[in-house]
Design a protein around this motif. Sequence first.
Motif, PDB file in Angstrom:
ATOM      1  N   THR A 139       0.819  -1.203   0.000  1.00  0.00           N
ATOM      2  CA  THR A 139       0.000   0.000   0.000  1.00  0.00           C
ATOM      3  C   THR A 139       0.857   1.259   0.000  1.00  0.00           C
ATOM      4  N   GLU A 140       1.916   1.249   0.809  1.00  0.00           N
ATOM      5  CA  GLU A 140       2.801   2.413   0.861  1.00  0.00           C
ATOM      6  C   GLU A 140       3.480   2.641  -0.493  1.00  0.00           C
ATOM      7  N   TYR A 141       3.788   1.560  -1.194  1.00  0.00           N
ATOM      8  CA  TYR A 141       4.399   1.714  -2.513  1.00  0.00           C
ATOM      9  C   TYR A 141       3.400   2.325  -3.502  1.00  0.00           C
ATOM     10  N   LEU A 142       2.152   1.925  -3.418  1.00  0.00           N
ATOM     11  CA  LEU A 142       1.134   2.517  -4.273  1.00  0.00           C
ATOM     12  C   LEU A 142       0.977   4.006  -3.986  1.00  0.00           C
ATOM     13  N   ALA A 143       1.024   4.378  -2.706  1.00  0.00           N
ATOM     14  CA  ALA A 143       0.954   5.798  -2.348  1.00  0.00           C
ATOM     15  C   ALA A 143       2.149   6.552  -2.925  1.00  0.00           C
ATOM     16  N   HIS A 144       3.311   5.922  -2.892  1.00  0.00           N
ATOM     17  CA  HIS A 144       4.510   6.534  -3.476  1.00  0.00           C
ATOM     18  C   HIS A 144       4.320   6.765  -4.972  1.00  0.00           C
ATOM     19  N   LEU A 145       3.753   5.786  -5.675  1.00  0.00           N
ATOM     20  CA  LEU A 145       3.530   5.928  -7.109  1.00  0.00           C
ATOM     21  C   LEU A 145       2.490   7.006  -7.410  1.00  0.00           C
ATOM     22  N   ALA A 146       1.588   7.241  -6.455  1.00  0.00           N
ATOM     23  CA  ALA A 146       0.532   8.234  -6.660  1.00  0.00           C
ATOM     24  C   ALA A 146       0.954   9.640  -6.246  1.00  0.00           C
ATOM     25  N   ALA A 147       2.158   9.779  -5.698  1.00  0.00           N
ATOM     26  CA  ALA A 147       2.607  11.065  -5.173  1.00  0.00           C
ATOM     27  C   ALA A 147       2.714  12.114  -6.274  1.00  0.00           C
ATOM     28  N   PRO A 155      -3.012   6.653   2.466  1.00  0.00           N
ATOM     29  CA  PRO A 155      -3.926   5.540   2.201  1.00  0.00           C
ATOM     30  C   PRO A 155      -4.589   5.039   3.473  1.00  0.00           C
ATOM     31  N   VAL A 156      -5.818   4.588   3.326  1.00  0.00           N
ATOM     32  CA  VAL A 156      -6.586   4.006   4.428  1.00  0.00           C
ATOM     33  C   VAL A 156      -7.078   2.636   3.986  1.00  0.00           C
ATOM     34  N   MET A 157      -6.878   1.636   4.820  1.00  0.00           N
ATOM     35  CA  MET A 157      -7.289   0.276   4.495  1.00  0.00           C
ATOM     36  C   MET A 157      -8.726   0.024   4.931  1.00  0.00           C
ATOM     37  N   MET A 158      -9.536  -0.394   3.995  1.00  0.00           N
ATOM     38  CA  MET A 158     -10.894  -0.838   4.307  1.00  0.00           C
ATOM     39  C   MET A 158     -11.017  -2.313   3.944  1.00  0.00           C
ATOM     40  N   ARG A 192     -12.491  11.322   7.809  1.00  0.00           N
ATOM     41  CA  ARG A 192     -12.697  12.193   6.645  1.00  0.00           C
ATOM     42  C   ARG A 192     -12.477  11.430   5.343  1.00  0.00           C
ATOM     43  N   ILE A 193     -11.390  10.671   5.281  1.00  0.00           N
ATOM     44  CA  ILE A 193     -11.072   9.925   4.055  1.00  0.00           C
ATOM     45  C   ILE A 193     -12.145   8.881   3.771  1.00  0.00           C
ATOM     46  N   VAL A 194     -12.581   8.164   4.807  1.00  0.00           N
ATOM     47  CA  VAL A 194     -13.605   7.137   4.615  1.00  0.00           C
ATOM     48  C   VAL A 194     -14.901   7.766   4.119  1.00  0.00           C
ATOM     49  N   ALA A 195     -15.327   8.848   4.754  1.00  0.00           N
ATOM     50  CA  ALA A 195     -16.581   9.494   4.346  1.00  0.00           C
ATOM     51  C   ALA A 195     -16.492  10.000   2.907  1.00  0.00           C
ATOM     52  N   ALA A 196     -15.369  10.618   2.556  1.00  0.00           N
ATOM     53  CA  ALA A 196     -15.214  11.143   1.195  1.00  0.00           C
ATOM     54  C   ALA A 196     -15.249  10.029   0.161  1.00  0.00           C
ATOM     55  N   GLU A 197     -14.585   8.910   0.455  1.00  0.00           N
ATOM     56  CA  GLU A 197     -14.550   7.811  -0.512  1.00  0.00           C
ATOM     57  C   GLU A 197     -15.901   7.095  -0.606  1.00  0.00           C
ATOM     58  N   LEU A 198     -16.621   6.998   0.495  1.00  0.00           N
ATOM     59  CA  LEU A 198     -17.948   6.397   0.423  1.00  0.00           C
ATOM     60  C   LEU A 198     -18.867   7.240  -0.455  1.00  0.00           C
ATOM     61  N   ARG A 199     -18.662   8.552  -0.424  1.00  0.00           N
ATOM     62  CA  ARG A 199     -19.450   9.415  -1.305  1.00  0.00           C
ATOM     63  C   ARG A 199     -19.006   9.269  -2.761  1.00  0.00           C
ATOM     64  N   LEU A 292      -8.431   3.101   0.343  1.00  0.00           N
ATOM     65  CA  LEU A 292      -9.061   4.403   0.184  1.00  0.00           C
ATOM     66  C   LEU A 292      -7.983   5.486   0.232  1.00  0.00           C
ATOM     67  N   GLY A 293      -8.292   6.648  -0.297  1.00  0.00           N
ATOM     68  CA  GLY A 293      -7.383   7.780  -0.204  1.00  0.00           C
ATOM     69  C   GLY A 293      -6.413   7.923  -1.354  1.00  0.00           C
ATOM     70  N   LEU A 294      -6.377   6.969  -2.270  1.00  0.00           N
ATOM     71  CA  LEU A 294      -5.530   7.077  -3.458  1.00  0.00           C
ATOM     72  C   LEU A 294      -6.307   7.766  -4.583  1.00  0.00           C
ATOM     73  N   PRO A 295      -5.607   8.358  -5.547  1.00  0.00           N
ATOM     74  CA  PRO A 295      -6.320   8.999  -6.659  1.00  0.00           C
ATOM     75  C   PRO A 295      -6.779   8.011  -7.727  1.00  0.00           C
ATOM     76  N   PHE A 296      -6.718   6.736  -7.420  1.00  0.00           N
ATOM     77  CA  PHE A 296      -7.222   5.704  -8.320  1.00  0.00           C
ATOM     78  C   PHE A 296      -7.794   4.575  -7.476  1.00  0.00           C
ATOM     79  N   ILE A 297      -8.561   3.703  -8.111  1.00  0.00           N
ATOM     80  CA  ILE A 297      -9.187   2.574  -7.430  1.00  0.00           C
ATOM     81  C   ILE A 297      -8.161   1.471  -7.250  1.00  0.00           C
ATOM     82  N   ARG A 298      -8.088   0.932  -6.022  1.00  0.00           N
ATOM     83  CA  ARG A 298      -7.240  -0.243  -5.788  1.00  0.00           C
ATOM     84  C   ARG A 298      -7.968  -1.209  -4.866  1.00  0.00           C
ATOM     85  N   THR A 299      -8.135  -2.421  -5.310  1.00  0.00           N
ATOM     86  CA  THR A 299      -8.660  -3.489  -4.477  1.00  0.00           C
ATOM     87  C   THR A 299      -7.706  -4.675  -4.553  1.00  0.00           C
ATOM     88  N   SER A 300      -7.851  -5.589  -3.623  1.00  0.00           N
ATOM     89  CA  SER A 300      -7.032  -6.804  -3.645  1.00  0.00           C
ATOM     90  C   SER A 300      -7.745  -7.890  -2.865  1.00  0.00           C
TER      91      SER A 300
END
Length: 340
Positions: A139-147, A155-158, A192-199, A292-300
């Motif tokens: 996850t941290e690497y994905l955040a780095h790529l999104a920087a 990033p927030v894990m759901m 805040r991040i969770v609420a924004a992403e749920l919206r 959550l919190g990335l500028p793109f969708i990521r699931t696993s």
Amino acid sequence: MPAKPLALTQGDPAGIGPELTLRAWLERRERTLPAFACIADPDHLADVAGRLGWTVPLRSCCWSEAGETFAEALPVIPLASGAGRAEPGAPDPATAAGTIASIDRAVAAVQAGEAAGVVTNPIAKSVLYGAGFKHPGHTEYLAHLAARGDAEPRPVMMLWCEELAVVPVTIHQPLRRVPDLLTTELIVETGRIVAAELRSRFGISAPRLALSGLNPHAGESGTMGHEDADVVAPAIARLRAEGIDARGPYPADTMFHARARAGYDAALAMYHDQALIPIKTIAFDEGVNVTLGLPFIRTSPDHGTAFDIAGRGIARPDSLCAALKLAARMAAGVVTDAVS
């Protein structure tokens, strides 16, 4: 024109990721899966399919061809030959470069508008560390790529299934450290991040967040600890002042039965096991890890590489299939029937 495909990474090629990818494609029709393309060494995928006796047509292609290809063959965005060569169940740091390249290219495809989202097969951090990987985890690497510049998203894990969405505020930390790491600001930022992403991603116009207490009985008026009154409750008040429907702190032992779950869209738990025990009890095979919190969708998938069973063809693809389907629903911006 077909919808943009999802970008599926190869994961650790010695783990169960390759066979899950193959099996998901084989079961694509009965599971009504969205189109995806796997970024992998096609020779390795062919080798895994051959070992298992599975007939899986593979077609190396570019992103613009993947959607149309998916119906008749597994689209593969090819890595260099040999990049994924590994014996099932025998992790090898020599494959780390290919694993990382697959992640890089998945993110690049989404950023370029060629893919709808990133779905990641499981990796083994220890294998990457052995090859000099410098990031704490996937996850941290994905955040780095999104920087952008020096600013990395947080990033927030759901953990998600059809019956429950839950977020651990602190994650992979020893239990004795959690009270010191848990702050009002951390809870507020997570909420805040969770609420924004749920919206924005789940199509929920007014998300309802339920927050657990840290201590048994949410502290029981201070007789079992003061963190719930001093740290968690002020966070809830701040979230509510910002217009977020946050409630609690609730005793964690009464938050996850069916009647309680009907009252919120996502639960925020204060530490790892408080969040993961209920969802893994409810949906051990179908849970999805959502970042959550990335500028793109990521699931696993909500499981690891399972080296002990790799190459035997017995790994269940349920979680990967759920991750693919959820990513497609998030790309459409509507998951409201699943989180309610």
